[in-house]
Scaffold this motif. Sequence first.
Motif, mmCIF file in Angstrom:
data_model
loop_
_atom_site.group_PDB
_atom_site.id
_atom_site.type_symbol
_atom_site.label_atom_id
_atom_site.label_comp_id
_atom_site.label_asym_id
_atom_site.label_seq_id
_atom_site.Cartn_x
_atom_site.Cartn_y
_atom_site.Cartn_z
ATOM 1 N N ASP A 39 -32.694 5.089 -45.643
ATOM 2 C CA ASP A 39 -32.959 4.032 -44.669
ATOM 3 C C ASP A 39 -32.506 2.692 -45.223
ATOM 4 O O ASP A 39 -32.077 1.816 -44.490
ATOM 5 C CB ASP A 39 -34.460 3.968 -44.340
ATOM 6 C CG ASP A 39 -34.937 5.257 -43.682
ATOM 7 O OD1 ASP A 39 -34.087 5.954 -43.096
ATOM 8 O OD2 ASP A 39 -36.133 5.564 -43.765
ATOM 9 N N ASN A 52 -34.941 3.851 -49.961
ATOM 10 C CA ASN A 52 -36.115 4.267 -49.192
ATOM 11 C C ASN A 52 -35.679 5.284 -48.175
ATOM 12 O O ASN A 52 -34.584 5.191 -47.617
ATOM 13 C CB ASN A 52 -36.709 3.071 -48.437
ATOM 14 C CG ASN A 52 -37.527 2.199 -49.370
ATOM 15 O OD1 ASN A 52 -38.575 2.603 -49.839
ATOM 16 N ND2 ASN A 52 -37.011 1.011 -49.655
ATOM 17 N N LYS A 53 -36.543 6.240 -47.917
ATOM 18 C CA LYS A 53 -36.251 7.172 -46.832
ATOM 19 C C LYS A 53 -37.557 7.604 -46.183
ATOM 20 O O LYS A 53 -38.486 8.047 -46.861
ATOM 21 C CB LYS A 53 -35.508 8.401 -47.371
ATOM 22 C CG LYS A 53 -35.218 9.460 -46.313
ATOM 23 C CD LYS A 53 -34.177 8.976 -45.337
ATOM 24 C CE LYS A 53 -34.128 9.849 -44.097
ATOM 25 N NZ LYS A 53 -33.163 9.341 -43.112
ATOM 26 N N LYS A 54 -37.603 7.445 -44.875
ATOM 27 C CA LYS A 54 -38.790 7.838 -44.124
ATOM 28 C C LYS A 54 -38.370 8.925 -43.147
ATOM 29 O O LYS A 54 -37.301 8.843 -42.554
ATOM 30 C CB LYS A 54 -39.291 6.634 -43.328
ATOM 31 C CG LYS A 54 -40.782 6.369 -43.508
ATOM 32 C CD LYS A 54 -41.276 5.353 -42.517
ATOM 33 C CE LYS A 54 -40.875 3.918 -42.811
ATOM 34 N NZ LYS A 54 -41.480 2.957 -41.868
ATOM 35 N N ARG A 97 -39.536 6.196 -51.893
ATOM 36 C CA ARG A 97 -39.934 4.794 -51.831
ATOM 37 C C ARG A 97 -39.329 4.034 -52.996
ATOM 38 O O ARG A 97 -39.586 4.376 -54.161
ATOM 39 C CB ARG A 97 -41.453 4.662 -51.975
ATOM 40 C CG ARG A 97 -42.248 5.330 -50.898
ATOM 41 C CD ARG A 97 -43.699 5.136 -51.274
ATOM 42 N NE ARG A 97 -44.503 6.174 -50.684
ATOM 43 C CZ ARG A 97 -45.508 5.922 -49.848
ATOM 44 N NH1 ARG A 97 -45.826 4.708 -49.548
ATOM 45 N NH2 ARG A 97 -46.195 6.926 -49.344
ATOM 46 N N GLU A 98 -38.566 3.060 -52.668
ATOM 47 C CA GLU A 98 -38.038 2.142 -53.675
ATOM 48 C C GLU A 98 -37.574 2.882 -54.930
ATOM 49 O O GLU A 98 -38.033 2.633 -56.037
ATOM 50 C CB GLU A 98 -39.116 1.108 -54.051
ATOM 51 C CG GLU A 98 -39.212 -0.057 -53.084
ATOM 52 C CD GLU A 98 -37.889 -0.797 -52.916
ATOM 53 O OE1 GLU A 98 -37.267 -1.094 -53.937
ATOM 54 O OE2 GLU A 98 -37.475 -1.051 -51.765
ATOM 55 N N SER A 141 -39.923 8.697 -38.547
ATOM 56 C CA SER A 141 -40.314 7.303 -38.527
ATOM 57 C C SER A 141 -40.982 6.942 -37.203
ATOM 58 O O SER A 141 -40.511 7.296 -36.136
ATOM 59 C CB SER A 141 -39.064 6.455 -38.720
ATOM 60 O OG SER A 141 -39.438 5.137 -38.973
ATOM 61 N N TYR A 166 -43.093 9.257 -45.963
ATOM 62 C CA TYR A 166 -42.230 8.514 -46.866
ATOM 63 C C TYR A 166 -41.687 9.490 -47.878
ATOM 64 O O TYR A 166 -42.402 9.958 -48.749
ATOM 65 C CB TYR A 166 -43.037 7.444 -47.611
ATOM 66 C CG TYR A 166 -42.753 6.056 -47.138
ATOM 67 C CD1 TYR A 166 -41.517 5.466 -47.401
ATOM 68 C CD2 TYR A 166 -43.705 5.318 -46.446
ATOM 69 C CE1 TYR A 166 -41.256 4.183 -46.979
ATOM 70 C CE2 TYR A 166 -43.448 4.032 -46.012
ATOM 71 C CZ TYR A 166 -42.208 3.464 -46.293
ATOM 72 O OH TYR A 166 -41.945 2.206 -45.878
ATOM 73 N N GLY A 186 -42.767 10.411 -53.231
ATOM 74 C CA GLY A 186 -41.580 9.593 -53.019
ATOM 75 C C GLY A 186 -41.272 8.616 -54.136
ATOM 76 O O GLY A 186 -40.354 7.821 -54.011
ATOM 77 N N ARG A 187 -42.053 8.656 -55.189
ATOM 78 C CA ARG A 187 -41.794 7.727 -56.298
ATOM 79 C C ARG A 187 -41.480 8.498 -57.566
ATOM 80 O O ARG A 187 -41.962 9.615 -57.762
ATOM 81 C CB ARG A 187 -43.017 6.851 -56.570
ATOM 82 C CG ARG A 187 -43.266 5.816 -55.525
ATOM 83 C CD ARG A 187 -44.164 4.725 -56.089
ATOM 84 N NE ARG A 187 -44.333 3.664 -55.123
ATOM 85 C CZ ARG A 187 -45.304 3.661 -54.199
ATOM 86 N NH1 ARG A 187 -46.168 4.636 -54.153
ATOM 87 N NH2 ARG A 187 -45.388 2.668 -53.329
#
Lengths: 403, 270, 666
Positions: free
Chosen positions: B59, B8-10, B23-24, B13, B20, B225-226
């Motif tokens: 993250d 994950n990376k935001k 994500r995952e 934040s 985001y 992000g996916r």
Amino acid sequence: MNILSKRWNNCIVLEIQGRIDGISAPELKGLFDQHAASGDRIIILDFSDVSYMSSAGLRVLVQGRKSLKPIGGELILVAIPELVREVFRVSGMDHFLTILPDYQAVQRSIQTDAMDQAGVITEHDGSQYEWKKLSDSHGHYFIIGSTENLSRAAYQQCDNRVVKPSQIHFGFGLAALGDAYNDFKSLYGETVIIGHHFFSYPAVERSRVDFSFFQPGADHSFNFLYGLGIQGSFSGVLRFDSSQEPVDLGKLAEVAGMMTEAPLFAVVILAKSGGVQWMHLKKAPISENNPEKESIFDAGHFHRWMNFTPETDDFNKTMIACGVVVKNIRNVPSDMKHLFPGDGNMHLHAAICENGLWSNDIRNFEVELMRIVTDFNIQKVVHLLPASRLVNGYIGIIDLEKN
Amino acid sequence: MIRIVGVNKKFNSGSLDEVYALREINLEIREHEFVTVIGTNGSGKSTLLNVIAGAIFPDSGSIEIGGKTMTRKRDYQRARYVSRVFQNPFMGTAPDMTIAENLLMAWFRGKKRYPVISLNGKQKSFFRDQLSQLDMQLENRLDTVMKTLSGGQRQAVTLLMAVLKTPDVLLLDEHTAALDPKTAAQVIRLTQKFVTGHKLTALMVTHSMKQAIELGTRTLMMHHGRIIDDICEEERQKLTTDDFLNKFEDIRKQEKLTPSLIETLKNQYV
Amino acid sequence: MELWIGSINLGFLFAFMAIGTFITYKLYSFPDITIDGTFTTGAAVASILIVDGWNPFLVLPVAFLVGSLAGFITGFIHTRFKIEGLLAGILVMTGLYSVNLHIMGKSNIPLISNRTVFSILSNLNPGLNAELWTAMALALVMIIVWVLISLFLKTDFGLTMRTTGNNPVMIAAHGVSVDRYKIFGISLANGLVGVSGALVAQYQGFADIGMGIGSIIFSLASVIIGEAVFRSRSMFVMVLGVVAGSVIFRIAVALALHIGMNPNDLKILTALFVLLTIIASHAYGKGREGPIFNLIQSNKKLSRWLLFIGLLSGALYILFLSVAPAKTEDEKPRIGLLLANQSSLMTNTRNGFYDEMKKLGYRNGDNCRIIELNAEGDIPTNRTMVDKLMTEKVDILVSVSTASTQAAIAKVRDIPVVFATVANPFTIQAGVSDSNHLPNVTGVYGMSPIRELLKIYTRMFPGKHTIGTIYDPAYLNTKVNMTEFVTALSFFPQLTMKEVAVAGTSEVQQAAQSLAAKKIDAFILINDLTILNSLESVVKISRQAKIPIFSNDAERLQDGVLLVYGYEYYVSGMQAAHLVDRILKGENPADIPFEKFKLITFGVNYDVADQLGIRFPDTIRHVASATFIHGKLIKRPLVLPPENHGNGDREMVLSDSASSFSKGKK
């Protein structure tokens, strides 16, 4: 080179001054294309002030003629000075191109051509309409299958209806091509039939338009889940031009309705799009595709079943549509009720192609329609929403009576 | 070769423009795979590359390269295994240094540098041979300052620098986006030549659907992000660029769907 | 000739610094201001170790290490905390100021009688001109440094360092820790600057807290000149260019001074030069638009030619000056007058000197020629000024201020030097006692009579009192004055002192306020230029809090001070004139003992007394040699007492007994 455009007797006149050479020729070509695209068909080139023309200029003229001819247009060269005339003569082009000595000759040539001007021109809300009556005959329709299982995506093999190409002149529906149910069952999609030619857009991912051109005697069949077939000829054709502000389908249907007495009529549209709204299925609505028995209009499932335009899409494309319009929703024959969606008085499917040139002469409607159906590359077939807007084109009308 | 687990990376934040970027993300790239990555703007495709390269730390989640955990290793510490080519042709080379000096820097990738002079005739002739692969007549311009080269030439040299010391993983971040079509094609040809020639494991971010399909052995599509699609070799052969476009278009539409819009659409359909 | 070779030598010594700047500015694209501090640090460390008896060669690597450490800190905070290089440099430079003061313990360390690299070098002199010999030795050193640095920058490590500056993103992608290399580069640069400082201190014979100020700009100028003259991609040529640039810059400074330019203007000219060259070099780079850039770009060739012609004509001019025989102006004695800055101390001394010379029958331009130069506050310039006066073939050199005197006695051995307005000639090793001193040196000196001032105060205000003072430890002589002050205080057990140290004039008002808050009874101000320059700040607080000011500066009576007791530097100039007269008449300076100031001014300000509600006792009123009343200053004429009279006025006050002094508010 300097070009002055002006209008003269429904034609466009380009007065060219100076040299037409490799540098200036492309500009001339640009002007041709621009005028052709905006609907002008007869382009007159006034050569009286041309001092020189190179072969590049010649090529542009030949190209211009070639692009105007199939759409019923004409390129006329007038008042060519002797020196320039020599170029045509040497190249032999003076026989290929229409070269006239003066405007009187031009006038004569156009008048003989324009004898058959039959349309009645009216203005309506900033758009121009031209109506040409073709016949007094009525067309007939027949209902194919039903939309009953559509929203539950519950069609089964027994719902498949087979229609032979020769039986259906115009039509629309949800259909597929093929012989064995198992082969085509997942290929049902929005379909439009124009002059016995069949175009459908299989409801699969990464779809491509499936089509079948009509060949008399060929033995294949169209498989419908639901649909409407129309037989008959046009009672008239309505040409419209709303270049300023594209007009929406609802409005066009209303104007078309004023042209015919019939309360229920079929329309066949050839038009340039000015922002279309459409929907089409992404997955064939058959029970095999829907083990969970979900409704395709549930919020959680909708996007998996249906593709749609959130905003208007597809600008300046050539569009051919076929559908049915009723003047008053209460007068819909009971067997046809299921074809009219909740919010509307029409049901149309459209084939959308890349933009191309076609004649804007109302007498050429049927010829052009069939030329485009066979020549143009159709990208998709969709269910049209009434908010779709059109720039210009024709609506062929078939007054309907039940078979 | 690369294993990414639960990354994950935001960005920004906690602030209003929190984004985001990843994500995952779970991704495994096998050896010798040449993966192309396409995605919408801000879909996280460059972030994915940066996370692999170590320019950005995730993250959460872990990153393994060649079986070694790299999650907290800085970019220069990963350089032994990973080499990169950037979008900007000015970023991949030192403009005021000569071609030979730039190549030397690449030759030492991931190695310690000592105060000895190793840019000798032998080294230069090795570089000359390498440069001749580019087909850009650069082999006789070893002592030319980098900044006098064109963008395409620089990008070609950058590419050569990235593979000069064969890396375990080659990362290409839209490396032809800033080039004119002709040069871009040339650089793409070289990319293909190097990746297949050195049997590299490569990850290429591109926004050209055409490149995404035509190059490599596998394509990832990213959005918000996916990884929304992972298309393997066989499936890719049937694809066209329009398919990608439609896919992205679909996603965009999905985001706009509201119950009332569905109701309206329903009433206009049946 | 001396002037020019001296400039070349300075150029060589500053070349170390220029190479440092070359590394940070050309390789890492930011001018590292740390060097303003590091230069002094190098000098400070070197001086303190040399005084401690270290081998002067051995101090160079130490200076390098200490300089590197400073650079390391700059590099560390720049890379680790992502603070911009320029700001990181400013931070460390500012911090170094305190560090330097601590290292030195005072603001100035003389090395005149210590073994330095240059004294060792001159012992090996086979008989050449001293400066020429030094120049030859330095040239050899420079060649070695040049080759080493150039080679280093061509090694794998050096190349990586350069790439780090040129494209950090790319080099990081190739496995290099940009931060580490950057820190290393900045450390190396500052190490070289430290060496430069250590060498310059040894060359000029002292280290001074202010010697590094402005280094970065001079250093940048050198780098830029070098770049302009030697346009090349070769590392060897580029580094050579830097060394040459440093030399050219110093020669240009000497030339500017030689043709009589004000050294003050030199600074703005340097700044403008650097600015213009940077704009020009930006214009050389492609993609810059604008009328100036276009102009430069379209005239690239022309501007190169102009630069070349300029340098050539400069060189020819120097050649002409050094070859042309100096004008020997027959019998007229030539007197060189060297001032350190433009403060009132300097101008009053100067005026005293001129006036008294006139009284003694010397008319400038008629039967003598006085050549006056001012270093305008730049300490290294003093050295160049001395060289310049030597080329003017002066017969006697008058140096006003400690800094100028230091430069003069470090350099001049063969002509007499008369100093004036020096607090303590023994600390700068001009001699060990009034009569035992350097053979060619004599002069006028005097410490501020702080003990006497305290005595007057206690007579006026008997009983227990708390007094306050403000001082700037960085100012020349303050350390000495403060030691004197503390010693004097031990004679007055009834006084308690509160002291506040400041760094610069801007802090003075706050310091005064804090003292007022501590309920002090009076400000006693020593002669500290920082405080005197911001006396108004103290006066303001004095008025608000009704606290009187007592000062050692005789010239500030009219500015809101209650009472002054001290020397007038005008007198120092007068005394110096007499010494010059004696030497010109044939006396040997070795036989002339150092003189103390002969006149003391005792001034009282009635207006301030009125404001504060203080009444001066009669004894003081009668003794005062100057009074300020109703906005008017009334002074006794300054006339020197006959020779050997001693400090008459002082004795008089000291013998005065306290009677009916009183203090009370109106």
